[in-house]
Write a protein that holds these residues in place. Structure first.
Motif, PDB file in Angstrom:
ATOM      1  N   PRO A   1       0.844  -1.199   0.000  1.00 61.62           N
ATOM      2  CA  PRO A   1       0.000   0.000   0.000  1.00 61.62           C
ATOM      3  C   PRO A   1       0.879   1.249   0.000  1.00 61.62           C
ATOM      4  CG  PRO A   1      -0.667  -1.580   1.705  1.00 61.62           C
ATOM      5  CD  PRO A   1       0.675  -2.023   1.195  1.00 61.62           C
ATOM      6  N   PRO A   2       0.324   2.389  -0.449  1.00 57.90           N
ATOM      7  CA  PRO A   2      -1.071   2.604  -0.825  1.00 57.90           C
ATOM      8  C   PRO A   2      -1.309   2.373  -2.324  1.00 57.90           C
ATOM      9  CG  PRO A   2       0.062   4.705  -0.716  1.00 57.90           C
ATOM     10  CD  PRO A   2       1.077   3.663  -0.342  1.00 57.90           C
TER      11      PRO A   2
ATOM     12  N   ARG B   1      -4.981   2.252   1.960  1.00 57.10           N
ATOM     13  CA  ARG B   1      -3.946   3.147   2.495  1.00 57.10           C
ATOM     14  C   ARG B   1      -2.888   2.377   3.280  1.00 57.10           C
ATOM     15  NH1 ARG B   1      -5.297   7.977   1.061  1.00 57.10           N
ATOM     16  NH2 ARG B   1      -7.493   8.580   0.812  1.00 57.10           N
TER      17      ARG B   1
END
Length: 344
Positions: A133-134, A151
């Motif tokens: 991520p993100p 996120r």
């Protein structure tokens, strides 16, 4: 194996697959056992919850034994037990949750509750070990259509969702109406390969003032109206053309909104997850549109697109590192929303 390796046994029973898998360090699959019930439910045109639950009862011990055997380990080698706690069919979920709780207690290993949809997202970590991520993720299955920003491993922000049918649900309904049967997604995908996607003009659904939401009910109605009109006038339906034209309308909606969202929010990584992510036309179109914009696209291997336990064990890995464990009060959560803690 290295003594620092983390081995997690994943258990999945949210719908009509009984599955168990051992995953090392969240990304390396040592075993992946799936006992599918598709042939049994095909007779009924869809999943029958009571039958699914009974078959989970019959199969779950066997798939776990096979998963340990294929991984060449014993229960004593495991660091944790992970299980899908929701969403899904309540009876089916309860079989997996009960089994996981019993194992956790019996072998004195932590219990990790996993959100089924977060499991689908984590399937990308198995197929793309470099992915972190993100990024933006399109989640498309028989029960869910979400556009999310991932996120962090446990931080999901929903940017868009279907206002009515999920994409996979629309596939199933259209396949049934045109006589292809269940499961609809793979059958329409196959039929569409020999069809003309421009043969029939079907609408691409829009949700007013919500550019990243989806709607498939209007498209589904348009297809059903086309079929009914053909039956009334005695016109022969070209199933490959209808399938390709329907699929084009679905994919345009999914892909256009996903890449537009990633572009607006400044993301250069786009992933897809869920059963519909196995669709060959969707994968091809998303990859093409991402390449045009200089974005990287990520797709799970087909075996990890549909329900499996490897994705559940992969999703549980970072929960294990955080010490985010469930207790013996864990229960099935059939309507669990994305972003909520599973089983709480």
């Amino acid at each position: 194996m290295d003594k620092n390796d983390v081995l997690i046994l994943g258990i999945e029973s949210s719908c009509d697959e009984t599955a168990a898998s051992v995953v090392r360090n969240g990304r390396e699959v040592l075993s992946n056992i799936i006992s599918s019930q598709i042939d049994i439910h095909t007779v009924y045109g869809g999943v029958v919850p009571e039958i699914a639950s009974r078959l989970h009862c019959e199969n779950i011990n066997g798939v776990i034994k096979m998963a340990l055997r294929d991984a060449d380990i014993g229960f004593e080698d495991l660091n944790a037990i992970a299980v899908t706690a929701g969403p899904g069919l309540v009876g089916a979920l309860l079989i997996g949750v009960s089994e996981a709780k019993a194992l956790s207690y019996a072998i004195d290993r932590p219990l990790i509750a996993v959100h089924h949809i977060e499991g689908h997202v984590a399937a990308n970590y198995i197929s793309h070990k470099e992915l972190e991520p993100p990024y933006v993720c399109l989640i498309v299955s028989g029960g869910h259509t979400h556009l999310c920003v991932v996120r962090d491993y446990d931080d999901f922000e929903i940017i868009g969702r279907s206002m009515d049918d999920a994409a996979g649900e629309a596939y199933d309904k259209v396949a049934r109406a045109v006589g292809l049967g269940y499961p609809g997604g793979p059958k329409i995908d196959r039929a569409a390969r020999t069809g003309d996607p421009n043969a029939i003009s079907f609408p691409i659904g829009e949700v007013r003032d919500r550019p990243y939401d989806f709607t498939f009910s209007g498209l589904k109605s348009a297809v059903l109206n086309y079929i009914n009109k053909a039956h009334m006038t005695g016109e022969e339906i070209n199933v490959p053309d209808l399938s390709a034209s329907f699929q084009k309308a679905v994919i345009r909606q999914l892909v256009d909104r996903t890449v537009a969202c990633a572009e607006e929010l400044g993301f250069t990584k786009v992933a897809i997850a869920g059963g519909v992510s196995a669709n060959s036309a969707l994968r091809k179109e998303l990859e093409k549109e991402c390449r045009k914009r200089g974005m990287d696209s990520y797709f799970p291997e087909p075996i990890y697109c549909t329900d499996n336990a490897a994705m559940i064990a992969a999703a549980a890995y970072h929960s294990y590192l955080r010490g985010d464990f469930a207790d013996m009060k864990l229960n099935a959560s059939p309507n669990l929303k994305l972003g909520m803690k599973a089983g709480r």
